[in-house]
Structures are given as structure tokens and as C-alpha cells.
Design a protein around this motif. Sequence first.
Motif, PDB file in Angstrom:
ATOM      1  N   GLN A  48       0.833  -1.210   0.000  1.00  0.00           N
ATOM      2  CA  GLN A  48       0.000   0.000   0.000  1.00  0.00           C
ATOM      3  C   GLN A  48       0.871   1.265   0.000  1.00  0.00           C
ATOM      4  O   GLN A  48       0.609   2.216  -0.732  1.00  0.00           O
ATOM      5  CB  GLN A  48      -0.911  -0.019   1.232  1.00  0.00           C
ATOM      6  N   LYS A  49       1.908   1.220   0.817  1.00  0.00           N
ATOM      7  CA  LYS A  49       2.807   2.373   0.900  1.00  0.00           C
ATOM      8  C   LYS A  49       3.467   2.633  -0.462  1.00  0.00           C
ATOM      9  O   LYS A  49       3.585   3.772  -0.899  1.00  0.00           O
ATOM     10  CB  LYS A  49       3.870   2.074   1.970  1.00  0.00           C
ATOM     11  N   GLN A  50       3.865   1.567  -1.102  1.00  0.00           N
ATOM     12  CA  GLN A  50       4.522   1.727  -2.411  1.00  0.00           C
ATOM     13  C   GLN A  50       3.554   2.242  -3.473  1.00  0.00           C
ATOM     14  O   GLN A  50       3.928   2.987  -4.369  1.00  0.00           O
ATOM     15  CB  GLN A  50       5.096   0.369  -2.847  1.00  0.00           C
ATOM     16  N   ASN A  51       2.287   1.841  -3.352  1.00  0.00           N
ATOM     17  CA  ASN A  51       1.321   2.112  -4.428  1.00  0.00           C
ATOM     18  C   ASN A  51       0.409   3.304  -4.088  1.00  0.00           C
ATOM     19  O   ASN A  51      -0.812   3.194  -4.162  1.00  0.00           O
ATOM     20  CB  ASN A  51       0.479   0.849  -4.691  1.00  0.00           C
ATOM     21  N   ASN A  52       0.985   4.422  -3.695  1.00  0.00           N
ATOM     22  CA  ASN A  52       0.201   5.644  -3.424  1.00  0.00           C
ATOM     23  C   ASN A  52      -0.950   5.419  -2.452  1.00  0.00           C
ATOM     24  O   ASN A  52      -2.057   5.928  -2.635  1.00  0.00           O
ATOM     25  CB  ASN A  52      -0.352   6.239  -4.718  1.00  0.00           C
ATOM     26  N   ASN A  53      -0.689   4.579  -1.452  1.00  0.00           N
ATOM     27  CA  ASN A  53      -1.632   4.413  -0.343  1.00  0.00           C
ATOM     28  C   ASN A  53      -2.892   3.622  -0.682  1.00  0.00           C
ATOM     29  O   ASN A  53      -3.927   3.794  -0.048  1.00  0.00           O
ATOM     30  CB  ASN A  53      -2.002   5.783   0.244  1.00  0.00           C
ATOM     31  N   TRP A  54      -2.844   2.749  -1.699  1.00  0.00           N
ATOM     32  CA  TRP A  54      -3.959   1.810  -1.888  1.00  0.00           C
ATOM     33  C   TRP A  54      -3.437   0.497  -2.466  1.00  0.00           C
ATOM     34  O   TRP A  54      -2.341   0.448  -3.019  1.00  0.00           O
ATOM     35  CB  TRP A  54      -5.063   2.410  -2.754  1.00  0.00           C
ATOM     36  N   PRO A  88      -8.061   4.074  -5.058  1.00  0.00           N
ATOM     37  CA  PRO A  88      -7.148   5.213  -4.906  1.00  0.00           C
ATOM     38  C   PRO A  88      -7.686   6.233  -3.893  1.00  0.00           C
ATOM     39  O   PRO A  88      -8.893   6.473  -3.818  1.00  0.00           O
ATOM     40  CB  PRO A  88      -7.115   5.821  -6.313  1.00  0.00           C
ATOM     41  N   LYS A  91      -4.143  12.596  -1.991  1.00  0.00           N
ATOM     42  CA  LYS A  91      -2.864  12.905  -1.336  1.00  0.00           C
ATOM     43  C   LYS A  91      -3.138  13.189   0.143  1.00  0.00           C
ATOM     44  O   LYS A  91      -2.366  12.840   1.022  1.00  0.00           O
ATOM     45  CB  LYS A  91      -2.268  14.127  -2.033  1.00  0.00           C
ATOM     46  N   ASN A 129      -8.891  16.300  -7.100  1.00  0.00           N
ATOM     47  CA  ASN A 129      -8.189  15.002  -6.947  1.00  0.00           C
ATOM     48  C   ASN A 129      -7.198  14.960  -5.791  1.00  0.00           C
ATOM     49  O   ASN A 129      -6.410  14.028  -5.695  1.00  0.00           O
ATOM     50  CB  ASN A 129      -7.400  14.628  -8.220  1.00  0.00           C
ATOM     51  N   SER A 130      -7.224  15.955  -4.917  1.00  0.00           N
ATOM     52  CA  SER A 130      -6.186  16.000  -3.880  1.00  0.00           C
ATOM     53  C   SER A 130      -6.604  15.309  -2.584  1.00  0.00           C
ATOM     54  O   SER A 130      -5.779  15.031  -1.731  1.00  0.00           O
ATOM     55  CB  SER A 130      -5.829  17.457  -3.559  1.00  0.00           C
ATOM     56  N   ASN A 151      -3.861  11.661   6.834  1.00  0.00           N
ATOM     57  CA  ASN A 151      -2.569  11.003   6.611  1.00  0.00           C
ATOM     58  C   ASN A 151      -2.072  10.440   7.942  1.00  0.00           C
ATOM     59  O   ASN A 151      -2.749   9.615   8.529  1.00  0.00           O
ATOM     60  CB  ASN A 151      -1.578  11.942   5.942  1.00  0.00           C
TER      61      ASN A 151
END
Length: 202
Positions: A48-54, A88, A91, A129-130, A151
Amino acid sequence: MSLRRPSKEQPETFEFNSVSLEAAKTIIAKYPEEKQHSAVMALLYIAQKQNNNWIPLVAMKYIAKFLKMPYIKVYEVATFYSMYNLSPVGKYFVQVCTTTPCMIRGANQLVEACKEKISENENELSKDNSCSWMEVECLGACVNAPMMQINNDYYEDLDKEQTLKILDQILNGETPKPGSYRGRVNNEPENNRKTLINIKNA
Ligand code: FES
């Protein structure tokens, strides 16, 4: 809390990058032979960390192969725990606790604020999208209810007005101050109260 479903849009491939691979190997080495399936939660978190949190489905399949375990078992873990995001997220990822202590202290107002400022529905990105939001189970800060996590930070002792302001700040790219919004330090008692009985009707 809403039903958790994997995103309809899924990438076709996933594999650990060198940093994730190193982290995964370190975790797996902590488990005895034949018990290494137990690393599944940590590996999902790394993915998840590697893939933009999902976590996409293809990452669950990759982890299943990595740990030599059935894919369905990885899928069951990933879809059960709300700390794994199945689609997804923004940010700025807002998690509103709506478990009982937060709910009776007004968590629904925080949810209303998220609907007004971010998106009508959970797990939907804001117009720019943020940012995205979702309801979650207890985040372990019940004594500062109601609260939300953005976050890695906790925002506590909130009401709707404060929540709207915090969301405005993140949508403007600012970083709001984490912690209590009733001026408490951590979870200290209010009014200098030292015991449960030294202020009548407190
Ligand atoms: S119930 Fe909300 S933090 Fe525990």
C-alpha cells in the motif's frame, strides 16, 4: 461503515520495488519457517505504501505468490481491515472515526463537513483530486472524541466548524495543526480537573 469493495479500475501489474522488497524480506525473516503467512498484513501495508496508499488486486495476487499462500486468504485480510485502502485515495486521506464514543460526541458533523468540502460519497476524490475521505472504526483516541485522521496525524476534540476549517486548509495545500481543538495537551483533563469528583457536575 460502508461496504468495502475493490476499485473498478485496476492496474495490470504490480511488483515490489527494491525498497519494498528489502522491507518484505526483513519482515518475513522474523517468522519461523512454515509460519511466514503471518507476514501477510505487514506485506500488504508495504504494498500500500509503495502504491500511493492503496492496494490493487494484482498486488494481493503478488503477495499471495510471494508468501506461497492462496490468493483468497490475502484478499480476505485486505478487504476486512479498514486500514487497507482498496481504491485510490487522495494525497490527503481523511479518516473519520464513527464508532460509538465518537458518534455520541458528534462524529456525524465531521462526516457532514467531509461531504460538503470533499465529496458527497466516501472513497471519492475531491474535484481537484487532492483529497478523499472515509468512515473508519475506532482509531484509539476515544478520549478526544470526535476525531479524524489525516494522513499520519490525528485531529481531535472537533466540531463541524473546526472540521470545515481544517478541510479548507488541506484543500488549499496548507498543513493544519494536529492535536486537540479544545486546547487540551494530548488527552489531559479540561479545567485543571484532577479527579473525577473534584468539580461538581463537570
Ligand atoms: S471511538 Fe473514535 S477514536 Fe475510538
